[in-house]
Design a protein around this motif. Structure first.
Motif, mmCIF file in Angstrom:
data_model
loop_
_atom_site.group_PDB
_atom_site.id
_atom_site.type_symbol
_atom_site.label_atom_id
_atom_site.label_comp_id
_atom_site.label_asym_id
_atom_site.label_seq_id
_atom_site.Cartn_x
_atom_site.Cartn_y
_atom_site.Cartn_z
ATOM 1 N N ALA A 1 58.775 46.044 -76.228
ATOM 2 C CA ALA A 1 58.376 46.964 -77.355
ATOM 3 C C ALA A 1 59.456 48.076 -77.395
ATOM 4 O O ALA A 1 59.747 49.015 -76.754
ATOM 5 C CB ALA A 1 57.049 47.724 -76.944
ATOM 6 N N HIS B 1 58.897 37.933 -72.633
ATOM 7 C CA HIS B 1 58.938 39.112 -71.896
ATOM 8 C C HIS B 1 59.064 39.209 -70.367
ATOM 9 O O HIS B 1 58.394 40.192 -69.709
ATOM 10 C CB HIS B 1 57.553 40.008 -72.266
ATOM 11 C CG HIS B 1 57.184 39.923 -73.839
ATOM 12 N ND1 HIS B 1 56.135 40.561 -74.361
ATOM 13 C CD2 HIS B 1 57.960 39.968 -74.824
ATOM 14 C CE1 HIS B 1 56.094 40.559 -75.655
ATOM 15 N NE2 HIS B 1 57.467 40.078 -76.180
ATOM 16 N N GLY C 1 44.824 40.497 -75.344
ATOM 17 C CA GLY C 1 45.829 40.647 -73.946
ATOM 18 C C GLY C 1 45.806 39.620 -73.157
ATOM 19 O O GLY C 1 45.086 39.043 -73.075
ATOM 20 N N ARG D 1 56.220 48.291 -89.591
ATOM 21 C CA ARG D 1 55.331 49.168 -89.643
ATOM 22 C C ARG D 1 54.995 49.491 -91.222
ATOM 23 O O ARG D 1 54.036 50.339 -91.627
ATOM 24 C CB ARG D 1 56.030 50.617 -89.217
ATOM 25 C CG ARG D 1 56.443 50.534 -87.753
ATOM 26 C CD ARG D 1 55.324 50.859 -86.796
ATOM 27 N NE ARG D 1 55.743 50.621 -85.311
ATOM 28 C CZ ARG D 1 55.446 49.432 -84.714
ATOM 29 N NH1 ARG D 1 55.303 48.310 -85.123
ATOM 30 N NH2 ARG D 1 55.900 49.662 -83.329
ATOM 31 N N THR E 1 47.885 42.474 -76.611
ATOM 32 C CA THR E 1 48.277 43.737 -76.201
ATOM 33 C C THR E 1 47.310 43.676 -74.837
ATOM 34 O O THR E 1 45.878 43.906 -75.173
ATOM 35 C CB THR E 1 47.368 44.893 -77.339
ATOM 36 O OG1 THR E 1 48.175 44.610 -78.598
ATOM 37 C CG2 THR E 1 47.625 46.161 -76.686
ATOM 38 N N PRO F 1 50.728 49.798 -83.485
ATOM 39 C CA PRO F 1 50.115 50.443 -84.767
ATOM 40 C C PRO F 1 48.543 50.260 -84.671
ATOM 41 O O PRO F 1 47.737 51.093 -84.836
ATOM 42 C CB PRO F 1 50.605 49.531 -85.795
ATOM 43 C CG PRO F 1 51.984 49.236 -85.546
ATOM 44 C CD PRO F 1 51.962 48.735 -84.015
ATOM 45 N N LEU G 1 51.217 42.831 -85.249
ATOM 46 C CA LEU G 1 51.535 44.093 -84.799
ATOM 47 C C LEU G 1 50.795 44.449 -83.541
ATOM 48 O O LEU G 1 49.736 44.153 -83.578
ATOM 49 C CB LEU G 1 51.341 45.266 -85.723
ATOM 50 C CG LEU G 1 51.608 45.074 -87.178
ATOM 51 C CD1 LEU G 1 50.962 44.241 -87.983
ATOM 52 C CD2 LEU G 1 51.985 46.169 -87.865
ATOM 53 N N CYS G 2 51.173 45.471 -82.650
ATOM 54 C CA CYS G 2 50.595 45.778 -81.384
ATOM 55 C C CYS G 2 50.267 47.251 -81.674
ATOM 56 O O CYS G 2 49.209 47.670 -81.570
ATOM 57 C CB CYS G 2 51.325 45.415 -80.175
ATOM 58 S SG CYS G 2 50.896 46.283 -78.686
ATOM 59 N N CYS H 1 51.377 54.428 -74.714
ATOM 60 C CA CYS H 1 50.149 53.631 -74.549
ATOM 61 C C CYS H 1 50.434 52.743 -73.375
ATOM 62 O O CYS H 1 49.608 52.010 -72.911
ATOM 63 C CB CYS H 1 49.885 52.759 -76.030
ATOM 64 S SG CYS H 1 51.529 52.076 -76.732
ATOM 65 N N PHE H 2 51.578 52.665 -72.889
ATOM 66 C CA PHE H 2 51.848 51.846 -71.629
ATOM 67 C C PHE H 2 51.459 52.442 -70.349
ATOM 68 O O PHE H 2 51.331 51.709 -69.422
ATOM 69 C CB PHE H 2 53.331 51.723 -71.562
ATOM 70 C CG PHE H 2 53.771 50.357 -72.054
ATOM 71 C CD1 PHE H 2 53.328 49.056 -71.756
ATOM 72 C CD2 PHE H 2 54.702 50.432 -73.170
ATOM 73 C CE1 PHE H 2 53.715 47.781 -72.474
ATOM 74 C CE2 PHE H 2 55.090 49.052 -73.650
ATOM 75 C CZ PHE H 2 54.778 47.920 -73.441
ATOM 76 N N LEU I 1 43.597 51.961 -72.158
ATOM 77 C CA LEU I 1 44.515 51.581 -73.264
ATOM 78 C C LEU I 1 44.413 52.569 -74.633
ATOM 79 O O LEU I 1 42.969 52.539 -74.917
ATOM 80 C CB LEU I 1 44.536 50.117 -73.910
ATOM 81 C CG LEU I 1 45.407 49.884 -75.068
ATOM 82 C CD1 LEU I 1 46.924 49.788 -74.592
ATOM 83 C CD2 LEU I 1 45.041 48.533 -75.717
ATOM 84 N N SER J 1 59.203 36.831 -80.406
ATOM 85 C CA SER J 1 59.343 38.211 -79.931
ATOM 86 C C SER J 1 61.003 38.169 -79.495
ATOM 87 O O SER J 1 61.831 37.574 -79.848
ATOM 88 C CB SER J 1 58.363 38.382 -78.975
ATOM 89 O OG SER J 1 58.402 39.574 -78.364
#
Ligand SMILES: Cc1cc2nc3c(=O)[nH]c(=O)nc-3n(C[C@H](O)[C@H](O)[C@H](O)COP(=O)(O)O)c2cc1C
Length: 356
Positions: free
Chosen positions: A260, A164, A57, A294, A24, A316, A313-314, A343-344, A349, A248
């Motif tokens: 995401a 990504h 991150g 989740r 993250t 959450p 998980l990111c 949160c982006f 953050l 991913s």
């Protein structure tokens, strides 16, 4: 029966449960790319909150690599001391740490040197330049130096960011990679840079040091990397000795290929899980599934129906850093995160829906 709270060995690392904080980007650097003081608090909060392992991150491997001026520089002399401190903090809580090393390629807005950013190919109307063979050799060297620094600072492992739509993902994808040399064309050639980087890191850090990778199961764009190509890359990396693969998806060039994704209902939970499951089926390597996980009950169900070893998980954890403790204490309500992606927002953050 597998439980979320089993102690496991994941990609050569002993972890106290099957729950991982996926990488993250924390805007973790100050404006010189050195760890910001508050990063230590963020990591302490996560470690205290019960997560088994934190993937940091993404951190930048050289002066052409960073997507933001607030991205930590592995090539700054302060990096080793900062990472050492971070590592000691999380280890005190029995939590492990893997550093995600990255080059953002064509997505870099501005390099440290002011020279144009680098990409596999120069596409029309873009201001970045095509990488030369010297650039490629230098990139391999920078990834390797970054990994050595992580190992020396005591981090439990490194993760190569190959997902990504960042540089390695750009090489893997026919959307970005139009090269006619040994690094472009069929998947065997598009993956060569990744294999070269992996081999160079392995030779430098030795067989016992964990090297993980995050990969797109597909780019989620027409004419992008396909699942079959991803599976082939995973098979090759397995033979080469990779220690864990985090599955991913999404090359992140349009909303449909976002890494995401929205999670509006139970059906959308674990949206790259089927692909992780298929890769895990015959895999000798530990597979981690990321994307939209989740509900703890669904996670255990999935783990028990597959060979997937851990769940990451990111979003959450941005909302609830102590999520694992909550679940472990018996409050098994699903994560509060509504996957709104606020949160982006650039800068600090934080969860904008449930501020702490
Ligand atoms: C704010 C934010 C920052 C992220 N930074 C990274 C990153 O540095 N490296 C990475 O591989 N993925 C990054 N991701 C993607 C996540 O690791 C994860 O793959 C994605 O959010 C899906 O998981 P989730 O549904 O649990 O959030 C980021 C996602 C968010 C929301």
């Amino acid at each position: 029966m597998k439980s979320l709270f089993d102690e496991i060995t994941l990609g050569k690392i002993k972890v106290k449960n099957r729950l991982v904080r996926s990488a993250t980007f924390e805007y973790g650097g100050d404006d010189s790319g050195r760890y910001r003081q508050n990063m230590y608090d963020v990591y302490e909060g996560l470690a205290k909150g019960g997560v088994g392992l934190i993937i940091t991150g993404m951190v930048g491997i050289d002066e052409n690599s960073r997507v933001s001026p607030y991205m930590v520089k592995t090539y700054d002399d302060s990096f080793s001391d900062g990472l050492k401190k971070l590592t000691e903090i999380v280890h005190d809580y029995g939590c492990k740490i893997v550093v995600q090393i990255a080059h953002n390629g064509a997505k870099v807005p501005k390099t440290d040197t002011g020279l144009p950013p680098m990409a596999p190919s120069k596409l029309a109307d873009k201001n970045y330049r095509e990488m030369s063979s010297e650039d490629i050799q230098s990139l391999i060297g920078s990834f390797t130096t970054a990994a050595i620094r992580c190992k020396e600072a005591g981090a439990d492992g490194v993760q190569i960011h190959a997902a990504h739509g960042y540089l390695i993902s750009q090489f893997l994808s026919p959307i970005f990679n139009h090269r006619a040399d040994e690094y472009g064309g069929a998947i065997e050639k598009r993956a060569k840079i990744l294999f070269d980087i992996y081999n160079a890191i392995r030779a430098a850090v030795g067989n016992d040091y964990p090297i993980w990778i995050k990969l797109n199961s597909s780019d989620l764009e027409e004419s992008g990397l396909t699942f079959e190509e991803c599976q082939w890359v995973c098979d090759q990396l397995t033979d080469m000795g990779i220690d864990a693969i985090e599955v991913s998806g999404g090359i992140s060039i349009t909303p449909r290929s976002a890494s995401a994704q929205p999670v509006r209902n139970r059906q959308e939970e674990g949206h790259f899980y089927q692909e992780a499951n298929r890769i895990a089926e015959n895999s000798k390597v530990d597979i981690i599934s990321v994307g939209g996980h989740r509900t703890p009950e669904l996670l255990e169900e999935k783990l028990n129906q597959s060979n997937v070893k851990a769940i990451s998980l990111c979003r959450p954890f941005i909302c609830e850093p102590d999520l694992v403790n909550r679940w472990q204490s018996g409050n098994l309500e699903k994560a509060k995160c509504v996957s709104c992606n606020k949160c982006f927002a650039p800068g600090e953050l934080s969860c904008k829906v449930f501020p702490r």
